[in-house]
Design an enzyme around this catalytic site. Structure first.
Site, PDB file in Angstrom:
ATOM      1  N   SER A 129      -9.383   1.401   3.479  1.00 26.84           N
ATOM      2  CA  SER A 129      -8.665   2.215   2.523  1.00 26.84           C
ATOM      3  C   SER A 129      -7.661   1.446   1.672  1.00 26.84           C
ATOM      4  O   SER A 129      -7.163   1.963   0.667  1.00 26.84           O
ATOM      5  CB  SER A 129      -7.912   3.325   3.276  1.00 26.84           C
ATOM      6  OG  SER A 129      -6.930   2.779   4.156  1.00 26.84           O
ATOM      7  N   SER A 155      -9.573  -0.931   7.421  1.00 25.58           N
ATOM      8  CA  SER A 155      -9.025  -0.719   6.083  1.00 25.58           C
ATOM      9  C   SER A 155      -8.360  -1.928   5.448  1.00 25.58           C
ATOM     10  O   SER A 155      -7.995  -1.880   4.276  1.00 25.58           O
ATOM     11  CB  SER A 155      -8.030   0.446   6.105  1.00 25.58           C
ATOM     12  OG  SER A 155      -8.702   1.662   6.317  1.00 25.58           O
ATOM     13  N   LYS A 205       0.847  -1.191   0.000  1.00 28.06           N
ATOM     14  CA  LYS A 205       0.000   0.000   0.000  1.00 28.06           C
ATOM     15  C   LYS A 205       0.884   1.243   0.000  1.00 28.06           C
ATOM     16  O   LYS A 205       1.923   1.267   0.682  1.00 28.06           O
ATOM     17  CB  LYS A 205      -0.883  -0.030   1.259  1.00 28.06           C
ATOM     18  CG  LYS A 205      -1.883   1.101   1.415  1.00 28.06           C
ATOM     19  CD  LYS A 205      -2.659   0.890   2.717  1.00 28.06           C
ATOM     20  CE  LYS A 205      -3.778   1.886   2.910  1.00 28.06           C
ATOM     21  NZ  LYS A 205      -4.567   1.598   4.139  1.00 28.06           N
TER      22      LYS A 205
END
Length: 457
Positions: free
Chosen positions: A159, A183, A81
């Protein structure tokens, strides 16, 4: 040599093929990068680290030729990420204002741990701006489409949207994200793959762009729980143990009757009940009890707000007061600005109560595991979320409701895919337990994984 990689091949299978000499790390890296470039959705990744990937893959192949591999996952690709520093690349945090940030001087500690175990960095994945949404939309780099969508593109969950989609779409066998309110667990559930959210102090956090220092935790995505267990060991610089040694004693489950089933979609209730029935039929003890701690947490949030918004507003205070605030995702900006009425007393109260409730959670569980639907709804339509900011905010809160309890209470958790709704959209069940008992929750998830039902991939 036949070296074509089947779609969505797992890290376990890739490691076997490397060990048996059926392929090379360079071939694996090249085929994954080629698949990423040819994929119809260009918004899954923010940065591809092609030069690094081939350099690391070549080194892996050389070690294997000399009989000096660094471990069972030497040569296995991984995606990060874009909150994690990778040397030589900017860390954008999914934000336009950081698109041209200076390159990182060194890898984040967990990135370095995987590098030192011989893993191959493919690139950095997309996310909600500043990791501040459970839905995964991003107006700057595009919104990754959930690969399990029906005829209408569905939200990936956030996220850690790009990380989940990369694994679910077969673009990478392993991906790493972060989880502050859900997330990792939300996108894993939406995309129909296993996902692990660690206790907040499980890994070194240097080199990771923060959202809320009190709540941020590292998490991971894979095809199986075994692979989550192996990656967990690698990121902590521990030996990767044989999977048989990861089993726990037979776990017992508590299905809490407080809050987490309120307004849950009927299809999710149906699949969850079928899952608990499979568990019971397999001999696992499942009890249904009230869990008033969840009610206390909800009341605290209602009275005092959340630690996330307070810490995010403090972290981004200079940006929010600058001209560059206009370049932010305005949905994210609006949420952060709700901290304007937050007081020091609110913050201290939330921290004091958190410590108490974390301890009480451990006492009430008594070694058992919480079990409930990961998310109250399946993946919503992207077009509906983009069209109406009020609808976006309402759905975002509903999507995060069950998972954010775990961040505040510090519970590590694994979400498993347990089926799908009438449109084929995945449904997940979340297994959690008391703070710091990550090994136990991973082992419990592995023990019951055979009762899960991932559906078609």
């Amino acid at each position: 040599m036949v070296s074509k990689i089947p779609e969505a091949q797992s890290a376990t299978e890739l490691a076997r093929r490397l060990q048996d000499g059926e392929t090379t790390a360079v071939e694996i890296a090249g085929q994954h990068l080629d698949r990423i470039r040819k994929h119809a959705d260009p918004s899954i990744f923010i940065t591809l680290t092609q030069e690094r990937a081939f350099r690391e893959a070549e080194a892996s192949d050389q070690r294997r030729q000399m009989g000096k591999t660094k471990g069972p996952w030497d040569g296995i690709p991984v995606v990060w990420k874009d909150l994690f520093d990778t040397q030589g690349d900017p860390t954008t945090a999914g934000a336009r204002v950081y698109q041209n940030a200076p390159p990182a001087h060194q890898d984040a500690s967990v990135v370095a741990a995987c590098r030192d175990a011989g893993m191959v960095c493919l690139g950095k994945s997309n996310l909600s701006e500043f990791a501040y949404s459970g839905l995964g939309l991003n107006p700057h780099f595009g919104t990754p489409v959930n690969p399990r969508s029906d005829a209408t593109p569905r939200a990936p969950g956030g996220s850690s949207s790009g990380s989940a989609v990369a694994v679910a779409a077969g673009l990478a066998p392993i991906a790493v994200g972060t989880d502050t309110a859900g997330s990792v667990r939300v996108p894993a559930s939406f995309c129909g793959i296993p996902g692990f959210k660690s206790s907040q102090n499980r890994y070194a956090n240097d080199g990771i762009f923060p959202l809320s220092s009190s709540l941020d935790s590292v998490g991971s995505f894979a095809q199986t729980v075994d692979e989550l267990i192996a990656l967990d060991a690698i990121m902590r610089v521990k030996p990767v143990m044989p999977s048989a040694q990861a089993n726990s004693d037979e776990p017992e489950f508590i299905v809490p009757q407080t809050l987490v089933f309120d307004d849950v979609a009927p299809a999710i209730l149906k699949q969850f009940e079928a899952f608990t029935e499979r568990l019971s039929n397999a001999g696992f003890k499942v009890s249904r009890v009230s869990f008033p701690i969840f009610g206390e947490v909800t009341l605290l949030f209602r009275r005092h707000g959340t630690l996330t918004v307070a810490e995010a507003a403090t972290l981004h205070s200079a940006l929010l007061m600058s001209d560059q605030a206009a370049l932010m995702d305005q949905r994210v900006r609006t949420r952060i600005l709700t901290a304007s009425g937050f007081s020091a007393q609110d913050y201290i109260k939330l921290q004091w109560e958190r410590a108490r409730l974390q301890q009480e959670t451990g006492v009430q569980l008594g070694g058992k595991f919480l079990l409930f639907p990961t998310v109250a709804v399946t993946a919503p339509k992207i077009c509906d979320l983009e069209a109406d900011d009020e609808h976006f905010a309402e759905v975002n809160l509903k999507v995060l409701r069950n998972t954010m309890l775990g961040n505040y209470l510090g519970t590590p958790g694994v979400t498993l895919p347990i089926g799908a709704d009438e449109d084929g959209l995945p449904i997940g069940a979340l297994i959690s337990t008391a703070f710091g008992q990550d090994d136990r929750v991973l082992a419990a998830a592995k023990t019951v994984e055979f009762c899960a039902d991932p559906g078609p991939r």
